[in-house]
Design a protein around this motif. Structure first.
Motif, PDB file in Angstrom:
ATOM      1  N   LEU A 104      -7.945  -1.516   3.898  1.00  0.00           N
ATOM      2  CA  LEU A 104      -7.472  -2.453   2.881  1.00  0.00           C
ATOM      3  C   LEU A 104      -8.626  -3.297   2.338  1.00  0.00           C
ATOM      4  CD1 LEU A 104      -4.138  -3.563   4.597  1.00  0.00           C
ATOM      5  CD2 LEU A 104      -4.354  -2.171   2.523  1.00  0.00           C
ATOM      6  N   GLU A 105      -9.506  -3.729   3.235  1.00  0.00           N
ATOM      7  CA  GLU A 105     -10.646  -4.560   2.834  1.00  0.00           C
ATOM      8  C   GLU A 105     -11.547  -3.816   1.848  1.00  0.00           C
ATOM      9  OE1 GLU A 105     -13.831  -7.319   5.201  1.00  0.00           O
ATOM     10  OE2 GLU A 105     -13.628  -5.253   5.877  1.00  0.00           O
ATOM     11  N   TYR A 108     -10.404  -3.969  -1.672  1.00  0.00           N
ATOM     12  CA  TYR A 108     -10.347  -5.294  -2.303  1.00  0.00           C
ATOM     13  C   TYR A 108     -11.254  -5.309  -3.526  1.00  0.00           C
ATOM     14  CZ  TYR A 108     -10.083 -10.414  -2.531  1.00  0.00           C
ATOM     15  OH  TYR A 108      -9.857 -11.717  -2.932  1.00  0.00           O
ATOM     16  N   LYS A 129      -5.509 -11.968   1.885  1.00  0.00           N
ATOM     17  CA  LYS A 129      -4.928 -10.932   1.027  1.00  0.00           C
ATOM     18  C   LYS A 129      -4.600  -9.675   1.833  1.00  0.00           C
ATOM     19  CE  LYS A 129      -3.541  -9.599  -3.021  1.00  0.00           C
ATOM     20  NZ  LYS A 129      -2.392 -10.272  -3.638  1.00  0.00           N
ATOM     21  N   VAL A 130      -5.520  -9.288   2.726  1.00  0.00           N
ATOM     22  CA  VAL A 130      -5.291  -8.110   3.576  1.00  0.00           C
ATOM     23  C   VAL A 130      -4.040  -8.318   4.431  1.00  0.00           C
ATOM     24  CG1 VAL A 130      -6.176  -6.785   5.543  1.00  0.00           C
ATOM     25  CG2 VAL A 130      -7.682  -7.296   3.606  1.00  0.00           C
ATOM     26  N   GLU A 132      -1.503 -10.311   3.827  1.00  0.00           N
ATOM     27  CA  GLU A 132      -0.317 -10.343   2.951  1.00  0.00           C
ATOM     28  C   GLU A 132       0.137  -8.916   2.609  1.00  0.00           C
ATOM     29  OE1 GLU A 132       0.464 -11.054  -1.746  1.00  0.00           O
ATOM     30  OE2 GLU A 132      -1.065 -12.326  -0.832  1.00  0.00           O
ATOM     31  N   ILE A 133      -0.830  -8.071   2.227  1.00  0.00           N
ATOM     32  CA  ILE A 133      -0.495  -6.689   1.863  1.00  0.00           C
ATOM     33  C   ILE A 133      -0.024  -5.912   3.091  1.00  0.00           C
ATOM     34  CG2 ILE A 133      -1.418  -4.502   0.970  1.00  0.00           C
ATOM     35  CD1 ILE A 133      -1.095  -6.562  -1.231  1.00  0.00           C
ATOM     36  N   GLY A 161      -0.760   0.373  -0.097  1.00  0.00           N
ATOM     37  CA  GLY A 161      -1.379  -0.938   0.115  1.00  0.00           C
ATOM     38  C   GLY A 161      -2.773  -1.038  -0.475  1.00  0.00           C
ATOM     39  N   ILE A 165      -3.645  -3.906  -3.279  1.00  0.00           N
ATOM     40  CA  ILE A 165      -4.649  -4.959  -3.106  1.00  0.00           C
ATOM     41  C   ILE A 165      -5.535  -5.079  -4.352  1.00  0.00           C
ATOM     42  CG2 ILE A 165      -6.592  -3.712  -2.026  1.00  0.00           C
ATOM     43  CD1 ILE A 165      -6.436  -6.014   0.184  1.00  0.00           C
ATOM     44  N   GLN A 166      -5.543  -4.009  -5.176  1.00  0.00           N
ATOM     45  CA  GLN A 166      -6.283  -4.065  -6.451  1.00  0.00           C
ATOM     46  C   GLN A 166      -5.438  -4.694  -7.559  1.00  0.00           C
ATOM     47  OE1 GLN A 166      -7.809  -0.050  -7.226  1.00  0.00           O
ATOM     48  NE2 GLN A 166      -8.032   0.234  -5.023  1.00  0.00           N
ATOM     49  N   ASP A 167      -4.175  -4.967  -7.247  1.00  0.00           N
ATOM     50  CA  ASP A 167      -3.245  -5.655  -8.131  1.00  0.00           C
ATOM     51  C   ASP A 167      -3.048  -4.979  -9.496  1.00  0.00           C
ATOM     52  OD1 ASP A 167      -1.381  -7.641  -8.394  1.00  0.00           O
ATOM     53  OD2 ASP A 167      -2.769  -9.064  -9.312  1.00  0.00           O
TER      54      ASP A 167
END
Length: 248
Positions: A104-105, A108, A129-130, A132-133, A161, A165-167
């Motif tokens: 996940l990181e 980001y 953020k990590v 939360e996702i 996920g 994380i890139q929204d």
């Protein structure tokens, strides 16, 4: 006629020919904000090709793809990602040797540019953020586990996920519940309902029970064209759809 500004995605007259064969033939559809759109249809109907065209992997022969009013057909794949369109392919592409947290990181957005990647630090914003996702994708308890230890369904969630994380404002998923257990499918349906609170989702799927659970609107494709479109009830009762797809 539709007002362009009202739609997250406007696909109009989209056509792609491979050696004279029209894999996608004059396809038009429109996706609204916070909508889950599902494309269904028999194998070879052109479903995955539509995703390839939207994300720039394949270039259209004619037609238009507008994302929030911006034409995508001339953009490169990475420019389409930066515009806010994320895509998950059928097979999960995750880093098996890394932990869930590290996967996940890595996704980001701060690390996307070379300089950003070189100066990337694991600050509190990244950690928050990590976390939360990870909670959203049901992997909060697995953050320090290697991705290789996850079940098939959990790997699918991890890849979702990594996109979240890139929204992106439009998330495209190709058969997200293939190979999942019944309980994982139910959790995935809940996940998609949650993530459309602030984005739109385009899904290709064969699992009709799953489609019934998630779809706001369904587009049925057949031989590269739109056969029917509307609510799940509408397309399920459409004689043309029953004949070419649901009847088999």
């Amino acid at each position: 006629m539709y007002q362009q500004k009202d739609f997250v995605l406007s696909v109009e007259g989209l056509t792609v020919s491979f050696d004279g064969f029209k894999a996608v033939n004059n396809v038009s559809f429109y996706i609204e904000e916070q909508e889950i759109r599902v494309i269904i249809g028999p194998n070879g109907a052109g479903k995955t090709t539509i995703l390839d065209l939207i994300c720039g992997k394949t270039k259209s022969t004619e037609g238009s793809i507008k994302f929030k009013g911006k034409e995508l057909t001339k953009l490169r794949e990475h420019e389409i990602v930066h515009a806010g369109v994320g895509r998950k392919f059928q097979n999960p592409s995750i880093y098996e040797d890394l932990t869930v947290f590290e996967n996940l990181e890595l996704s980001y957005p701060k690390g996307k540019k070379v300089w950003g990647a070189l100066t990337f630090t694991r600050d509190q914003a990244v950690i928050d953020k990590v976390n939360e996702i990870a909670e959203m994708i049901f992997l909060k308890e697995m953050l320090q586990s290697k991705a290789s230890l996850l079940s098939h369904g959990q790997k699918q969630w991890l890849e979702i996920g990594m996109l979240l994380i890139q929204d992106p404002e439009l998330l495209m998923l190709d058969e997200p519940v293939a190979g999942m257990s019944v309980s994982e499918r139910k959790q995935t349906a809940a996940l998609l309902q949650k993530i459309t609170q602030d984005r739109s989702v385009l899904v290709i799927e064969h699992d009709m029970h799953f489609v019934e659970e998630i779809a706001d609107r369904v587009t049925v494709m057949h031989q590269g064209q739109v056969l029917s479109e509307g609510s799940m009830d509408h397309v399920q009762s459409d004689p043309k759809v029953i004949e070419v797809y649901l009847g088999h």
